[in-house]
Motif scaffolding. Structure first.
Motif, mmCIF file in Angstrom:
data_model
loop_
_atom_site.group_PDB
_atom_site.id
_atom_site.type_symbol
_atom_site.label_atom_id
_atom_site.label_comp_id
_atom_site.label_asym_id
_atom_site.label_seq_id
_atom_site.Cartn_x
_atom_site.Cartn_y
_atom_site.Cartn_z
ATOM 1 N N ARG A 290 2.442 10.208 -1.093
ATOM 2 C CA ARG A 290 2.502 11.488 -0.693
ATOM 3 C C ARG A 290 3.595 12.201 -1.294
ATOM 4 N NH1 ARG A 290 5.361 13.495 4.601
ATOM 5 N NH2 ARG A 290 4.435 15.671 4.906
ATOM 6 N N ARG B 96 -1.757 5.746 -6.833
ATOM 7 C CA ARG B 96 -1.828 4.891 -5.597
ATOM 8 C C ARG B 96 -1.553 5.504 -4.362
ATOM 9 N NH1 ARG B 96 -0.062 1.996 -10.027
ATOM 10 N NH2 ARG B 96 -0.476 -0.093 -10.319
ATOM 11 N N GLY B 97 -1.896 7.026 -4.352
ATOM 12 C CA GLY B 97 -1.840 7.595 -3.024
ATOM 13 C C GLY B 97 -0.460 7.934 -2.501
ATOM 14 N N LYS C 90 1.528 8.269 -7.978
ATOM 15 C CA LYS C 90 0.533 9.424 -7.259
ATOM 16 C C LYS C 90 -0.898 8.775 -7.392
ATOM 17 C CE LYS C 90 2.268 13.051 -5.850
ATOM 18 N NZ LYS C 90 2.044 13.747 -4.318
ATOM 19 N N ASP D 116 -0.554 4.417 -0.079
ATOM 20 C CA ASP D 116 -1.416 5.738 0.476
ATOM 21 C C ASP D 116 -0.828 6.463 1.891
ATOM 22 O OD1 ASP D 116 -3.697 7.226 0.419
ATOM 23 O OD2 ASP D 116 -4.650 5.991 2.173
ATOM 24 N N GLY D 117 -0.475 7.642 1.176
ATOM 25 C CA GLY D 117 0.188 8.525 2.404
ATOM 26 C C GLY D 117 1.674 8.248 2.599
ATOM 27 N N ASN E 248 0.699 -1.105 -0.114
ATOM 28 C CA ASN E 248 0.015 -0.034 -0.106
ATOM 29 C C ASN E 248 0.960 1.127 -0.025
ATOM 30 O OD1 ASN E 248 -2.053 1.559 0.262
ATOM 31 N ND2 ASN E 248 -1.862 1.760 2.505
#
Length: 364
Positions: free
Chosen positions: A273, A270-271, A268, A243-244, A241
């Motif tokens: 940061r 896929r999240g 980007k 994200d962030g 993952n």
């Protein structure tokens, strides 16, 4: 003991070599190690090398940047830009001019000439291997290069010295000095290999940072060839993952940059940061428009590359660009080789990278 160190630079790496010379002179209390040469050309484009002083019994280090396309010469009255082939030919001329008189010859070639043509996939030339065998025939004892596209090229000359230096320490120091809010753990940081060939670099850094890594692999259209290679259809991601999470994309070079920007878009989406790009050689062969646009769109935060190859003046003006100066490290490499020291710590400085990360964590 007599100081037998001597440096020769081709025009392609002259600015960096002058600085390396100054550093070595300061360390060793010497006035000058640089030997003047010239490589005049005839109107036909043919050339020769002329040494301005003796290299007899010298421990000689010859510098060349085969990627410096800013240099021109006149052929048939018209300006002609120097290609990697031209730079390599001039290197051979310098070695030939030494005429076997130097005690030892080390070539410092940051970008390994023809390193991208490192294996056969059809009936084709294997140019990097041919180059290494030619240098051996000419009497070169050692070759120092940085972040070779495929480090297995060292196997071409198993009995000769080939030092493949990683600039991972300098990238780590630059990133941690510039950004004081990085959280170095698996929940907040991940290294990304933009293709299969960059996996080893990503694993090396991810292991030292103690974080996870992800990898993209390229799906290609093998039915036809465009500009010497099979076109990329898509980049597929293997990893956890995002994200962030701050991500660091690490590769040996940015050529046209299309693949790197596509990787940033996918990260980007896929999240991810922030996206930082580590690339030893920033060639930017198609200019900067696509990078300017990608930066404005927030696709990446910063690009870090080294001064091991020619840097276009326009690149140095970009707000998103950070230049990593390797001159002091090159001086340390020369000083170590000249004093017959071990290159292990300089080639892959794992302990210094760990110390840098440990210090950063304690200070943040």
């Amino acid at each position: 003991m007599e100081d037998n160190l001597a440096l020769i630079t081709l025009e392609s790496f002259a600015n960096q070599t002058k600085r390396v010379n100054e550093i070595l002179c300061k360390w060793r209390g010497h006035d000058n190690y640089l030997i003047d040469i010239s490589c005049p050309r005839f109107g036909s484009g043919e050339a020769k090398c002329v040494l301005e002083e003796s290299v007899r019994e010298k421990d000689l280090y010859i510098f060349v940047d085969v990627c410096n396309n800013s240099i021109t010469y006149k052929m048939d009255g018209e300006p002609n830009r120097m290609s990697p082939d031209d730079h390599y030919q001039d290197l051979k001329r310098v070695i030939a001019a030494c005429n076997g008189k130097a005690k030892r010859i080390t070539v410092i070639m940051p970008f390994l000439y023809e390193g991208r043509q490192h294996r056969k996939t059809a009936r084709e030339s294997l140019d990097c291997a041919i180059m290494l065998k030619e240098l051996e025939f000419l009497g070169v004892d050692n070759l120092v290069t940085f972040d070779a596209h495929d480090p297995r090229m060292q196997n071409v000359l198993p009995l000769r010295g080939i030092e493949n230096i990683s600039p991972a320490l300098q990238f780590t120091q630059a990133l941690l000095a510039e950004y004081e809010d990085l959280k170095i753990d698996s929940e907040n940081l991940m290294f990304i290999a933009p293709d299969e060939g960059a996996t080893e670099r990503a694993i090396f850094l991810a292991t030292l940072f103690g974080v996870n890594m992800g990898m993209f692999y390229k799906r290609r259209d093998y039915s036809h060839v465009v500009n010497g290679s099979n076109p990329i259809i898509a980049h597929e991601f293997c990893g956890g993952n995002l994200d962030g999470i701050d991500t660091i994309v690490t590769d040996d070079m940015i050529a046209s940059g299309g693949s790197m920007i596509d990787v940033c878009k996918q990260l980007k989406s896929r999240g991810a940061r922030r996206i930082f790009i580590f690339s030893t050689f920033g060639l930017f062969l198609n200019g900067f428009d696509k990078f300017d646009k990608a930066y404005e769109e927030g696709l990446f935060t910063r690009i870090f590359t080294t001064n091991l190859v020619y840097q276009k003046p326009a690149l140095l003006e970009r707000d998103y660009y950070f230049s990593i100066n390797m001159n002091r490290y090159i001086a340390a490499i020369i000083d170590t080789l000249n004093n017959h020291g071990s290159m292990q710590v300089l080639a892959k400085p794992e302990n210094r990278i760990r110390d840098t990360i440990r210090k950063y964590k304690n200070e943040v």
